[in-house]
Design a protein around this motif. Sequence first.
Motif, PDB file in Angstrom:
ATOM      1  N   GLU A 209       0.832  -1.203   0.000  1.00  0.00           N
ATOM      2  CA  GLU A 209       0.000   0.000   0.000  1.00  0.00           C
ATOM      3  C   GLU A 209       0.870   1.258   0.000  1.00  0.00           C
ATOM      4  OE1 GLU A 209      -4.122   0.060   1.922  1.00  0.00           O
ATOM      5  OE2 GLU A 209      -2.856   1.068   3.387  1.00  0.00           O
ATOM      6  N   GLU A 212       1.906   2.075  -3.449  1.00  0.00           N
ATOM      7  CA  GLU A 212       0.850   2.765  -4.197  1.00  0.00           C
ATOM      8  C   GLU A 212       0.729   4.224  -3.773  1.00  0.00           C
ATOM      9  OE1 GLU A 212      -1.071   1.719  -6.822  1.00  0.00           O
ATOM     10  OE2 GLU A 212       0.482   0.201  -6.781  1.00  0.00           O
ATOM     11  N   ARG A 215       3.488   6.035  -5.447  1.00  0.00           N
ATOM     12  CA  ARG A 215       3.164   6.237  -6.871  1.00  0.00           C
ATOM     13  C   ARG A 215       2.174   7.383  -7.044  1.00  0.00           C
ATOM     14  NH1 ARG A 215      -0.481   4.209 -10.830  1.00  0.00           N
ATOM     15  NH2 ARG A 215      -1.699   3.144  -9.228  1.00  0.00           N
ATOM     16  N   SER A 216       1.195   7.467  -6.136  1.00  0.00           N
ATOM     17  CA  SER A 216       0.216   8.554  -6.210  1.00  0.00           C
ATOM     18  C   SER A 216       0.881   9.908  -5.987  1.00  0.00           C
ATOM     19  CB  SER A 216      -0.889   8.342  -5.164  1.00  0.00           C
ATOM     20  OG  SER A 216      -1.619   7.162  -5.430  1.00  0.00           O
ATOM     21  N   ASN A 387      -9.474   4.357  -3.749  1.00  0.00           N
ATOM     22  CA  ASN A 387      -9.270   3.695  -5.040  1.00  0.00           C
ATOM     23  C   ASN A 387     -10.166   2.469  -5.223  1.00  0.00           C
ATOM     24  OD1 ASN A 387      -7.989   3.861  -7.545  1.00  0.00           O
ATOM     25  ND2 ASN A 387      -6.460   2.323  -7.001  1.00  0.00           N
TER      26      ASN A 387
END
Length: 561
Positions: A209, A212, A215-216, A387
């Motif tokens: 997580e 992610e 990455r965001s 998401n």
Amino acid sequence: MATVTGNTGGLKPKQLKDLERLAQKKGTPDEILGRETARSLASISTALNRRIGLLIHRSGQIESVIIGDYDRIVIPALSTIRTSGGRLRGLRCVHTVLGPSTPINEEDIMDLACLRLDLMSSLTLRDGLPDLLHTVHLIPKQIDGKDWASLAPVHPAHQQLSCLELIEALEEEFVRERPTRQVDMGKDRAILISVTTGNRSQAEDSMDELVELARSAGVEVLGQVIQRRKSIHPRFILGRGKLVEIVLMSLRLGANLLLFDQELSPSQIRSVTNHTDLRVIDRTQLILDIFAHRARSREGKLQIEMAQLKYMLPKLTTRDDALSRLTGGIGARGPGETRLEIDKRRINDRIARLGKELKSVGAQRYHRRNRRRKRDVPVISLVGYTNAGKSTLLNTLTKSDIQAEDLLFATLDPTSRRLRFPEDMEVIITDTVGFIRNLPSELLKAFESTLEELFEADLLLHVVDVSNPLWPQQVDVVEKLLAELELDTIPCLKVFNKIDQLPADEVQKFSHLQDGVGISAIDASTLDILLLRVEQELRLIVGKELQTSWETKHEEERKEE
């Protein structure tokens, strides 16, 4: 100009003068330590019976003289000395060793690695004169399990190897191992770190997580490190050996950021930053940064600024001499306020102003909700893990064009749209910010006015991303947060999204659930059964409200009689 730092207590004026004269000496770039400097260093160290260290620039100029104790020196914070990307710092450390101590010890290796020093050298002494110079340096690839190599001990008067050529050759090797120079182009390149005392599989799920989230935020992930410990290190959060390993990894990969999955205390952030010279942030700060970039409405920006200030306040500190600058004056004689106290007061004042502005915006939102209640229009709120597809579902249901991306926290600002059912029932459907495990408490407090939208809902649609293998855990996180916010009393219908990404036998399992509906938010043809269930739930809720209203009225009439 060179400085004299460290344990200066108990030194006589003449001794301080000798140290200041030592700081003015300059050697050649090709020598690790000049012979005249070595002789003066040995003499002063013997006279004081303390270790003396020198931080020497590649030009041969002494940057700092460090006074230590008998068996150690402490290198001060080097924030004023510039570094670039993943290269070495441009400084070497040379210190004396008294008695039969090991010339290069574990602490020397840690300083070499964590501060990215060009070289770490120790000068042994004999009868108050220089003896041998022992030197270690970092290497791009491990040899025999070590990330550093030693040079043969040499007397300062017999140095043959060019110090500058050695350092330049090492840097060329580091560059060959890391050919890109994105670090120097403003690109965040991070090593992700998780330290846990619990189950490793849970730490791995949390790390996925965090990837992610990175990455965001537009962060490039270069490596991941998970360490299990019996207890969290109070100072570094992880072990000293693992910290050295991570710093060497950052040097090889060109990382400029350490991103921790756990929330760090102010002292832990300072300790890791001082020992690694890398930027250090934790999961909470990363989430706040994502929110700051995604907020679009005035209310959202106010909420994020307040959350960031509340997070920053206990971590506010300084690494220079700002604490010694006082603001006393006429009418304010005495110590006055330190720079740090002024900053804290200004932050508290700003938080107070933001609180007033948010109350004003919240009052406007309250009036809008009042108008909706007067029209007796049912309200449906979409909730769920970040998401999970809430914005996509709202777009498909209402034929809207709200921003929806495959990123965590792509949507922050609450959005409301009208939706008409086939049987002439009109509702308002609202999309809110997504939830996540370990959601920072500062965000929950800052988003109170936004989350008030959920309290006005007649029905909650809990959107679940069933294509994620961890969806049961995500459901638990959302349900716990709803209970924490005292929203678990509102009727809730689970919407199992992204069934189009599942095998056919799995799709059948979700299509027959009594407590939920299986859909694909991007396929409008799968939403008919959802609309039917929502309409049934709303009619049932309206019927209960009418029944409750009738019973209350009947009870009041009976009491009047």
